[in-house]
Design a protein around this motif. Structure first.
Motif, short mmCIF file in Angstrom:
data_model
loop_
_atom_site.label_atom_id
_atom_site.label_comp_id
_atom_site.label_asym_id
_atom_site.label_seq_id
_atom_site.Cartn_x
_atom_site.Cartn_y
_atom_site.Cartn_z
N ASN A 1 7.91 -6.70 3.04
CA ASN A 1 6.69 -6.48 3.83
C ASN A 1 6.30 -5.00 3.86
N GLY B 1 -1.14 -11.97 4.94
CA GLY B 1 -1.30 -10.58 4.51
C GLY B 1 -1.06 -9.58 5.62
N SER C 1 6.95 -2.90 1.56
CA SER C 1 6.48 -2.60 0.21
C SER C 1 5.02 -3.02 0.05
N ILE C 2 4.68 -4.18 0.65
CA ILE C 2 3.28 -4.67 0.63
C ILE C 2 2.38 -3.65 1.33
N THR D 1 2.05 -0.32 -0.79
CA THR D 1 1.21 -0.43 -1.99
C THR D 1 -0.24 -0.78 -1.67
N GLY D 2 -0.56 -0.89 -0.38
CA GLY D 2 -1.95 -1.15 0.02
C GLY D 2 -2.38 -2.59 -0.19
N LYS D 3 -1.41 -3.49 -0.29
CA LYS D 3 -1.76 -4.91 -0.51
C LYS D 3 -1.86 -5.70 0.80
N ALA D 4 -1.49 -5.05 1.91
CA ALA D 4 -1.55 -5.76 3.21
C ALA D 4 -3.00 -5.93 3.64
N ARG D 5 -3.29 -7.06 4.28
CA ARG D 5 -4.65 -7.31 4.78
C ARG D 5 -4.80 -6.85 6.21
#
Lengths: 70, 172
Positions: A31, B170, A33-34, A37-41
């Motif tokens: 999480n 997300g 890492s998400i 890397t800017g992949k979290a919403r």
């Protein structure tokens, strides 16, 4: 995405690895890492609080807004 | 809930109903063909009193039966979509966009069945008389309309639930 997560910079400044941070704030490495890397919403206030607490920073140090309009 | 016996039973029942639905359709179609090729026998079998013009009754009942056959693909659509939904629940992942579309398809099919039922009821009333009373379980149904509305609402709930789950996935 206009919101940039500067977790990598903060960790670099504090000579800390993502794994070390994950173990201290009880959030999985995957999480974090998400997030890095800017992949979290979205980010929970509790996550933000935990990261700011360990890295001794303000939310504004972690998140930065970059306008799409050049 | 994960080990519930309801879902495997529902899955088996739905598979059986899918087959029975086509058998029902074939039986109705067979009856229509047979009745129209032997009208005198059919009129006697359904006890149409002597003196009543048989042609309107024959035409009306044929129309009702053909509308009944039309219901078969609609039933098939509902049963197979429901079967897929049950399968996603068994796999532990029901809040997917596909299920929202499936529920919407079921809602439209239920609406079409309601319309068919109203038309069948109207035909039944038009051919029924004192001498030849015809009691059909068809026509406008409040519970049927409620089922249509409920399914449309559920489809929206699933669509919103899917979006919320995507957002949650997300979220860090």
């Amino acid at each position: 995405m206009p919101i940039v997560v500067r977790l990598d910079d903060l960790l670099h400044d504090r000579r800390m690895t993502l794994t070390e941070l994950a173990s201290q704030i009880d959030i999985t490495l995957a999480n974090l890492s998400i997030l890095k890397t800017g992949k979290a919403r979205a980010i929970r206030f509790s996550t933000l609080e935990a990261i700011c607490d360990i890295l001794e920073c303000q939310p504004g140090d972690l998140l930065h807004f970059e306008s799409d309009v050049q | 809930m994960r080990h519930s016996t309801v879902l495997p039973l529902a899955w088996i029942l739905l598979r059986i109903l899918v087959v029975l639905n086509w058998v029902y359709g074939a039986a109705i179609l067979g009856l229509v063909i047979f009745a129209n090729s032997n009208p005198a026998w059919f009129m006697k079998a359904i006890k149409v009193p002597v003196g009543i013009e048989p042609k309107p009754i024959m035409v009306g009942l044929t129309a009702i039966a053909l509308l009944g056959v039309l219901a078969v693909p609609l039933n098939h659509l509902i049963l197979t979509r429901l079967l897929r939904i049950v399968e996603t629940v068994r796999l532990g992942d029901p809040f997917v966009a596909a299920n929202a579309y499936r529920l919407q398809a079921i809602a439209w099919a239920l609406l079409a069945l309601q319309v068919l039922s109203i038309v069948i009821g109207a035909i039944g009333k038009s051919i029924a008389s004192k001498e030849f009373p015809l009691h059909l379980d068809a026509g406008f149904s409040v519970s049927g309309c409620l089922a249509v509305i409920l399914t449309f609402v559920l489809a929206r709930v699933f669509a919103e639930g899917t979006l919320m789950r995507e957002d949650l996935e997300g979220t860090v």
